[in-house]
Scaffold this motif. Structure first.
Motif, PDB file in Angstrom:
ATOM      1  N   ILE A 114      34.437  49.883  33.117  1.00  0.00           N
ATOM      2  CA  ILE A 114      35.363  48.810  33.466  1.00  0.00           C
ATOM      3  C   ILE A 114      35.710  48.115  32.157  1.00  0.00           C
ATOM      4  O   ILE A 114      34.827  47.586  31.480  1.00  0.00           O
ATOM      5  CB  ILE A 114      34.738  47.796  34.449  1.00  0.00           C
ATOM      6  N   GLU A 146      44.361  44.209  38.035  1.00  0.00           N
ATOM      7  CA  GLU A 146      43.484  45.375  37.976  1.00  0.00           C
ATOM      8  C   GLU A 146      44.362  46.614  37.911  1.00  0.00           C
ATOM      9  O   GLU A 146      45.292  46.766  38.704  1.00  0.00           O
ATOM     10  CB  GLU A 146      42.597  45.416  39.224  1.00  0.00           C
ATOM     11  N   ARG A 166      38.506  51.724  35.016  1.00  0.00           N
ATOM     12  CA  ARG A 166      39.287  50.686  35.673  1.00  0.00           C
ATOM     13  C   ARG A 166      39.479  49.583  34.644  1.00  0.00           C
ATOM     14  O   ARG A 166      38.606  49.355  33.801  1.00  0.00           O
ATOM     15  CB  ARG A 166      38.568  50.104  36.897  1.00  0.00           C
ATOM     16  N   VAL A 187      40.357  45.543  34.127  1.00  0.00           N
ATOM     17  CA  VAL A 187      40.532  44.190  34.657  1.00  0.00           C
ATOM     18  C   VAL A 187      41.082  43.378  33.488  1.00  0.00           C
ATOM     19  O   VAL A 187      40.430  43.273  32.445  1.00  0.00           O
ATOM     20  CB  VAL A 187      39.205  43.600  35.182  1.00  0.00           C
ATOM     21  N   ALA A 233      38.249  36.847  36.939  1.00  0.00           N
ATOM     22  CA  ALA A 233      38.100  38.195  36.382  1.00  0.00           C
ATOM     23  C   ALA A 233      36.649  38.667  36.474  1.00  0.00           C
ATOM     24  O   ALA A 233      36.389  39.830  36.798  1.00  0.00           O
ATOM     25  CB  ALA A 233      38.582  38.220  34.933  1.00  0.00           C
ATOM     26  N   ARG A 260      36.028  39.814  39.908  1.00  0.00           N
ATOM     27  CA  ARG A 260      36.668  41.115  40.142  1.00  0.00           C
ATOM     28  C   ARG A 260      35.814  42.244  39.582  1.00  0.00           C
ATOM     29  O   ARG A 260      35.641  43.282  40.215  1.00  0.00           O
ATOM     30  CB  ARG A 260      38.059  41.125  39.511  1.00  0.00           C
ATOM     31  N   VAL A 261      35.255  42.052  38.394  1.00  0.00           N
ATOM     32  CA  VAL A 261      34.367  43.060  37.805  1.00  0.00           C
ATOM     33  C   VAL A 261      33.144  43.265  38.703  1.00  0.00           C
ATOM     34  O   VAL A 261      32.755  44.399  38.998  1.00  0.00           O
ATOM     35  CB  VAL A 261      33.937  42.660  36.375  1.00  0.00           C
ATOM     36  N   LEU A 275      34.013  45.321  41.699  1.00  0.00           N
ATOM     37  CA  LEU A 275      34.119  46.750  41.364  1.00  0.00           C
ATOM     38  C   LEU A 275      32.727  47.388  41.226  1.00  0.00           C
ATOM     39  O   LEU A 275      32.513  48.510  41.675  1.00  0.00           O
ATOM     40  CB  LEU A 275      34.912  46.941  40.078  1.00  0.00           C
TER      41      LEU A 275
END
Length: 157
Positions: free
Chosen positions: A61, A76, A117, A119, A144, A147-148, A151
């Protein structure tokens, strides 16, 4: 004996370049949380260093700034989305993420590289060097980081 690495979270950017250091701020927010020991956190100043890290199957990521308006949004992306979205210039570094992934694919025997991925936090074009984030970038850091974490929890890393 250390646990095998399940995922890598890599922040890109320069903290001395204002909002370009937003990836490092997200990494700091993640370090403040209790992450599983099989998640590796690291910082790279330049996307060129990604090429050797992509030569594995450990999911990555990437956390970075993206030049786009409005500032302070969390987006993303996958590598193919990044390559196809011309308005989102991903890097102020010499070699961008998309180019680093393309180079890693070209150098690998079968074109197979680690799943990636991205972010990103949208920022305005930096006007001068300086430490510290704008209010918009700073407000986006916890979003953020969440979001990480999402994931990582859903194994989409």
């Amino acid at each position: 004996m250390s646990a095998p690495v399940r995922a890598r979270v890599i922040a890109l950017g320069q903290p001395s370049a204002g909002d370009d250091g937003v990836g490092v701020a997200v990494l700091a927010a993640l370090r403040a949380r209790a992450l599983p020991p099989d998640v590796e956190l690291s910082h790279l100043s330049d996307a060129t260093a990604l090429v050797s890290l992509l030569d594995s199957q450990v999911p990555i990521i990437l956390v970075d700034a993206v030049l786009a308006c409005p500032a302070g949004q969390v987006v993303e992306l996958g590598p193919d989305e990044l390559a196809s979205s011309e308005p989102l210039r991903m890097s102020s570094h010499g070699l961008g993420i998309s180019e680093a992934i393309g180079l890693a694919r070209a150098l690998s025997d079968g074109g197979d590289v680690a799943p990636v991925r991205i972010v990103a936090i949208t920022i305005n074009r930096p006007e001068r060097y300086g430490h510290g984030l704008s209010d918009e970038a700073l407000a986006a850091v916890p979003v953020a980081a969440a979001r990480v974490l999402s994931l990582l929890e859903t194994d989409h890393a």
